[in-house]
Design a protein around this motif. Structure first.
Motif, PDB file in Angstrom:
ATOM      1  N   ASP A  41     -10.404  37.189  11.612  1.00 24.31           N
ATOM      2  CA  ASP A  41      -9.019  36.615  11.918  1.00 24.31           C
ATOM      3  C   ASP A  41      -8.403  36.399  10.437  1.00 24.31           C
ATOM      4  O   ASP A  41      -7.008  36.503  10.247  1.00 24.31           O
ATOM      5  CB  ASP A  41      -8.801  35.601  12.895  1.00 24.31           C
ATOM      6  CG  ASP A  41      -9.083  36.076  14.327  1.00 24.31           C
ATOM      7  OD1 ASP A  41      -9.026  36.918  14.639  1.00 24.31           O
ATOM      8  OD2 ASP A  41      -9.769  35.126  14.900  1.00 24.31           O
ATOM      9  N   SER A  42      -9.022  35.729   9.796  1.00 25.20           N
ATOM     10  CA  SER A  42      -8.579  35.573   8.579  1.00 25.20           C
ATOM     11  C   SER A  42      -9.661  35.514   7.147  1.00 25.20           C
ATOM     12  O   SER A  42     -10.594  36.258   7.466  1.00 25.20           O
ATOM     13  CB  SER A  42      -8.150  34.080   8.258  1.00 25.20           C
ATOM     14  OG  SER A  42      -9.146  33.091   8.324  1.00 25.20           O
ATOM     15  N   ASN A  44     -10.534  33.317   5.415  1.00 26.13           N
ATOM     16  CA  ASN A  44     -10.838  31.796   5.025  1.00 26.13           C
ATOM     17  C   ASN A  44     -12.452  31.693   4.877  1.00 26.13           C
ATOM     18  O   ASN A  44     -12.812  31.088   3.990  1.00 26.13           O
ATOM     19  CB  ASN A  44     -10.499  30.820   6.055  1.00 26.13           C
ATOM     20  CG  ASN A  44      -8.979  30.416   6.206  1.00 26.13           C
ATOM     21  OD1 ASN A  44      -8.423  31.003   5.380  1.00 26.13           O
ATOM     22  ND2 ASN A  44      -8.646  30.097   7.347  1.00 26.13           N
ATOM     23  N   LEU A  76      -6.323  42.589   6.934  1.00 25.66           N
ATOM     24  CA  LEU A  76      -7.349  41.966   6.364  1.00 25.66           C
ATOM     25  C   LEU A  76      -7.630  42.263   4.771  1.00 25.66           C
ATOM     26  O   LEU A  76      -7.753  41.212   4.098  1.00 25.66           O
ATOM     27  CB  LEU A  76      -8.770  42.401   6.938  1.00 25.66           C
ATOM     28  CG  LEU A  76     -10.096  41.464   6.793  1.00 25.66           C
ATOM     29  CD1 LEU A  76      -9.693  39.775   6.985  1.00 25.66           C
ATOM     30  CD2 LEU A  76     -11.091  41.835   7.354  1.00 25.66           C
ATOM     31  N   LYS A  79      -4.885  40.259   3.455  1.00 23.90           N
ATOM     32  CA  LYS A  79      -5.216  38.825   3.168  1.00 23.90           C
ATOM     33  C   LYS A  79      -6.366  38.346   2.291  1.00 23.90           C
ATOM     34  O   LYS A  79      -6.161  37.090   1.608  1.00 23.90           O
ATOM     35  CB  LYS A  79      -5.578  38.325   4.698  1.00 23.90           C
ATOM     36  CG  LYS A  79      -4.891  38.528   5.826  1.00 23.90           C
ATOM     37  CD  LYS A  79      -5.402  38.263   6.990  1.00 23.90           C
ATOM     38  CE  LYS A  79      -4.237  38.576   8.371  1.00 23.90           C
ATOM     39  NZ  LYS A  79      -4.928  38.200   9.683  1.00 23.90           N
ATOM     40  N   CYS A  80      -7.356  39.066   1.962  1.00 24.84           N
ATOM     41  CA  CYS A  80      -8.379  38.854   1.155  1.00 24.84           C
ATOM     42  C   CYS A  80      -7.825  38.907  -0.240  1.00 24.84           C
ATOM     43  O   CYS A  80      -8.051  37.807  -0.892  1.00 24.84           O
ATOM     44  CB  CYS A  80      -9.309  39.586   1.156  1.00 24.84           C
ATOM     45  SG  CYS A  80     -10.574  39.530   2.660  1.00 24.84           S
ATOM     46  N   ALA A  83      -5.300  36.107  -0.774  1.00 27.73           N
ATOM     47  CA  ALA A  83      -6.270  34.434  -0.848  1.00 27.73           C
ATOM     48  C   ALA A  83      -7.234  34.537  -2.422  1.00 27.73           C
ATOM     49  O   ALA A  83      -7.985  33.553  -2.489  1.00 27.73           O
ATOM     50  CB  ALA A  83      -7.114  34.426   0.327  1.00 27.73           C
TER      51      ALA A  83
END
Length: 238
Positions: A41-42, A44, A76, A79-80, A83
């Motif tokens: 989902d993330s 993290n 995804l 997101k990566c 981050a």
């Protein structure tokens, strides 16, 4: 370090990427989408995302391949990257990275299947993560397409059949159109999945026959990949 793999098909196995992660005692997680496993989902819990290849293209629809959700994978990847995670794409995976950054994939001038040399560009020879490859290195190939380029990206290597083989999108984001992860076991799976490979090898200059591909020793290529991944992890930790 948690290394998360996205694997699209059984025969597009992570090979030497997985061998590296295991040999370094990294935590390993998978999204085997061909078994309908979910994507995270993330970002993290991910330190490095490795997106493997597949017969699909970034524009393959869910109707065409129900287990491949390009939009979800691109999200995804974004997101990566946002981050600050390390991201590596292989073949289809490299094309998805380009798409995630706004660069459309393209078709390679030649279909390449087998083991052929790549040549490092000037920027490749000065890239500290891959300059240990040397000016030229024989690596695996199994593709029709190639990744798109952003304004910030750098083409680090090319082959006679494809002008975009390795791309640096940023210090922590790399796309490999080539398959440096190939092992004899992975090649055997790929050969089984390919229709009429022997016939194709007689028609195309950059397609080798099955026995010729299997005769190669992949150890040097795999070891140079290991060194790249070690350097990428070190950059991520700094």
């Amino acid at each position: 370090m948690n290394i998360h793999f996205i694997q699209h098909e059984t025969y597009e196995a992570p090979g030497a990427y997985l061998n590296w992660a295991e040999s370094r005692n990294h935590e390993i997680t998978f999204s085997k989408v061909y078994e309908n496993e979910a994507l995270p989902d993330s970002a993290n819990s991910i330190d490095m995302l490795i997106v493997m290849g597949g017969p699909q293209s970034p524009n393959t629809t869910l109707e065409e391949c129900p287990h491949f959700n390009a939009e979800a994978e691109i999200a995804l990847i974004q997101k990566c990257i946002s981050a600050g995670k390390a991201v590596v794409g292989v073949c289809l995976g490299s094309q998805l990275i380009g798409e995630a950054l706004g660069a459309n994939f393209g078709h390679s001038p030649e279909k390449e299947i087998g083991v052929f040399p790549i040549t490092l560009t000037g920027e490749g020879l000065t890239d500290e993560k891959i300059n240990h490859f040397g000016k030229s290195l024989k690596v695996g190939h199994w593709h029709n397409d190639m990744p798109g380029l952003t304004k910030e990206s750098k083409v680090l290597a090319f082959s006679k059949g494809c002008p975009i083989q390795i791309v640096s999108y940023s210090d922590l984001v790399y796309g490999f159109q080539c398959h440096m992860e190939l092992t004899t076991e992975v090649v055997s799976l790929l050969i089984e999945s390919e229709t009429d490979l022997l016939a194709k090898s007689k028609k195309h200059q950059f397609i080798q026959n099955p026995q010729e591909i299997l005769s190669h020793d992949f150890a040097e290529m795999n070891e140079k990949l290991f060194q790249f991944l070690d350097k990428l992890i070190a950059a991520y930790q700094n």
